[in-house]
Design an enzyme around this catalytic site. Structure first.
Site, PDB file in Angstrom:
ATOM      1  N   SER A 184       0.799  -1.222   0.000  1.00  0.00           N
ATOM      2  CA  SER A 184       0.000   0.000   0.000  1.00  0.00           C
ATOM      3  C   SER A 184       0.835   1.278   0.000  1.00  0.00           C
ATOM      4  O   SER A 184       0.336   2.322  -0.388  1.00  0.00           O
ATOM      5  CB  SER A 184      -0.948  -0.007   1.200  1.00  0.00           C
ATOM      6  OG  SER A 184      -0.242  -0.242   2.395  1.00  0.00           O
ATOM      7  N   HIS A 212      -6.036  -3.298  -1.011  1.00  0.00           N
ATOM      8  CA  HIS A 212      -5.877  -2.262  -2.039  1.00  0.00           C
ATOM      9  C   HIS A 212      -6.087  -2.826  -3.443  1.00  0.00           C
ATOM     10  O   HIS A 212      -5.463  -2.357  -4.395  1.00  0.00           O
ATOM     11  CB  HIS A 212      -4.499  -1.602  -1.938  1.00  0.00           C
ATOM     12  CG  HIS A 212      -4.413  -0.604  -0.833  1.00  0.00           C
ATOM     13  ND1 HIS A 212      -4.939   0.670  -0.928  1.00  0.00           N
ATOM     14  CD2 HIS A 212      -3.894  -0.698   0.408  1.00  0.00           C
ATOM     15  CE1 HIS A 212      -4.725   1.315   0.207  1.00  0.00           C
ATOM     16  NE2 HIS A 212      -4.100   0.514   1.028  1.00  0.00           N
ATOM     17  N   LYS A 241     -12.361   0.455   1.739  1.00  0.00           N
ATOM     18  CA  LYS A 241     -11.651   1.125   0.644  1.00  0.00           C
ATOM     19  C   LYS A 241     -12.566   1.165  -0.586  1.00  0.00           C
ATOM     20  O   LYS A 241     -13.556   1.877  -0.561  1.00  0.00           O
ATOM     21  CB  LYS A 241     -10.300   0.454   0.424  1.00  0.00           C
ATOM     22  CG  LYS A 241      -9.382   0.777   1.618  1.00  0.00           C
ATOM     23  CD  LYS A 241      -8.015   0.148   1.584  1.00  0.00           C
ATOM     24  CE  LYS A 241      -7.211   0.669   2.775  1.00  0.00           C
ATOM     25  NZ  LYS A 241      -6.515  -0.373   3.522  1.00  0.00           N
TER      26      LYS A 241
HETATM   27  C1  LIG Z   1      -6.217  -0.660   4.912  1.00  0.00           C
HETATM   28  C2  LIG Z   1      -5.533  -1.948   5.096  1.00  0.00           C
HETATM   29  C3  LIG Z   1      -5.846  -2.794   6.167  1.00  0.00           C
HETATM   30  C4  LIG Z   1      -6.792  -2.383   7.254  1.00  0.00           C
HETATM   31  O1  LIG Z   1      -8.096  -2.367   6.796  1.00  0.00           O
HETATM   32  P1  LIG Z   1      -9.246  -1.759   7.729  1.00  0.00           P
HETATM   33  O2  LIG Z   1     -10.477  -2.428   7.252  1.00  0.00           O
HETATM   34  O3  LIG Z   1      -9.236  -0.280   7.528  1.00  0.00           O
HETATM   35  O4  LIG Z   1      -8.887  -2.124   9.128  1.00  0.00           O
HETATM   36  C5  LIG Z   1      -5.236  -4.038   6.216  1.00  0.00           C
HETATM   37  N1  LIG Z   1      -4.351  -4.425   5.275  1.00  0.00           N
HETATM   38  C6  LIG Z   1      -4.011  -3.631   4.252  1.00  0.00           C
HETATM   39  C7  LIG Z   1      -3.027  -4.106   3.236  1.00  0.00           C
HETATM   40  C8  LIG Z   1      -4.576  -2.361   4.133  1.00  0.00           C
HETATM   41  O5  LIG Z   1      -4.231  -1.572   3.133  1.00  0.00           O
END
Ligand SMILES: *Cc1c(COP(=O)(O)O)cnc(C)c1O
Length: 395
Positions: A184, A212, A241
């Protein structure tokens, strides 16, 4: 509580600030979208994970509102006591269908899903091998399990094979490889074809966190494994996301994996069920995303245009095709200055620096969104060029 305790915390805070690492949160007074009002100013937003622009989508807002009317506001229970509504199972089944797995299980966030996935599945006889750039929640999840831990340099397949050999040589019963589908901070894809081949060769389980990617990478947005035409054994992901941007995480995989997690995963057993509004909007997001080829095309079109524009202006970019496009500034102070100047020029971006990225690799991580227009991007490119000159980043 002693004065000395708070004194020490204040010292730490001062040091964080002196190092240029203090994070200050801006207040947004509008829904999350391409143009937001922040601190009384209208700015173009280039730092949300709102890849398909669904965070303020009327269909999701309507589904959430309707669900509150029909199913109430909160569950006031964990899932196994009295916190499972019909909708929770519908969303779990729909996620599994979309991702091509037997079943899935919901969590409050993907942070919790990653905190949950390792401990019940792996014991002290087992091994887990993790990419060095994996998300913090994977690192923490691995800390919570008793398996032997191995780490390989980011996307270094020789190193991965060495760690697999080491795990096998040390007599591991089961071996799991854990990787982000997309890293990310860099916007690079994991080398899943090679990782899958190594997993098969060494009989390892492959776990991919596709936060992502789900919704916009691969055919119908089914994620990085689908993009490469292969399967991960266990997937974790987020509703926070591309799939609407609210909250909620999941693990998807074979039935015995999901069944055992429902019995043993601590963030599932000891934390509240997702509320109806979030669950219903999650289902609505899946309906939209499965048919969103137009949004995905627009997203990648925007990403290519934005990347080419930044490169032409002379910025130092990390290579790739993902809608995460990091502008490398290396120094934390410089990243902060650049972000501050961009804000004055009407562009909202966030500087990233230690501990979110390694020291000396400070950057501004820009992120594309299908809802951004050419006019938005041209305006933002002009602001980047101006801010680059004003802060000495560009000659
Ligand atoms: C955003 C993200 C998370 C966390 O996700 P949430 O649902 O916001 O807790 C976990 N792993 C990766 C790779 C992320 O980008």
């Amino acid at each position: 509580m002693s004065d000395a305790f708070l004194h020490q915390l204040r010292d730490t805070l001062h040091q964080i600030d002196a190092d240029g690492l203090y994070k200050r949160e801006r207040l947004i007074a509008t829904p999350q979208m391409t143009h937001v009002q922040v601190d009384g100013r209208d700015v173009i937003n280039l730092c949300a994970n709102n890849y398909l622009g669904l965070a303020d989508h009327p269909a999701l807002v309507a589904a959430a509102t309707q669900a509150m009317e029909s199913h109430g506001f909160g569950m006031a229970s964990v899932r196994f006591i009295c916190g499972t509504q019909d909708m929770h199972r519908t969303l779990e089944t729909r996620l599994a269908q979309y991702l091509g797995t037997d079943d899935s299980i919901l969590f409050a966030a993907c942070f919790d899903a990653n905190g949950a996935v390792f401990e019940p599945l792996l014991g002290p006889e087992d091994a887990v091998i993790s990419d060095a750039l994996n998300h913090a929640s994977i690192i923490d999840g691995i800390r919570l399990c008793k398996a032997r831990r191995y780490r390989y340099a980011n996307s270094d397949m020789d190193d991965l094979e060495m760690q697999l050999k080491a795990a096998r040589a040390q007599g591991a019963r089961h071996v799991m490889i854990a990787t982000d589908g997309v890293f990310s901070m860099d916007g690079t894809l994991a080398r899943l074809p090679e990782i899958r081949a190594l997993a098969d060769q060494y009989e390892a389980v492959l776990m991919v966190d596709d936060c992502h990617a789900t919704g916009f990478i691969g055919p119908q947005g089914r994620g990085t494994p689908a993009h490469f035409g292969l399967r991960a054994d266990i997937l974790t992901g987020t509703l926070g996301k591309a799939l609407g941007g609210a909250l909620g995480g999941y693990i998807a995989g074979p039935q015995p994996v999901i069944d055992l997690l429902r019995q043993r995963a601590r963030p599932y057993l000891f934390s509240n069920a997702l509320p109806p509004a979030i669950v219903a909007a999650g289902i609505a997001a899946l309906d939209l995303v499965a048919r969103a080829d137009d949004l995905r095309a627009q997203l990648f079109d925007n990403a290519a245009y934005w990347r080419a524009g930044l490169a032409a202006a002379g910025f130092d970019l990390l290579a790739g095709e993902h809608p995460i496009i990091p502008v490398m500034l290396h120094d934390a102070h410089r990243a902060q200055a650049m972000a501050a100047r961009l804000f004055e020029l009407g562009v909202y971006v966030a500087p990233f620096f230690f501990p979110v990225v390694p020291k000396g690799q400070a950057r501004i991580r820009t992120q594309m969104n299908a809802a951004l227009t050419r006019k938005d991007l041209d305006q933002a490119l002009a602001a980047f060029a101006q801010a680059g000159r004003d802060t000495g980043v560009l000659a």
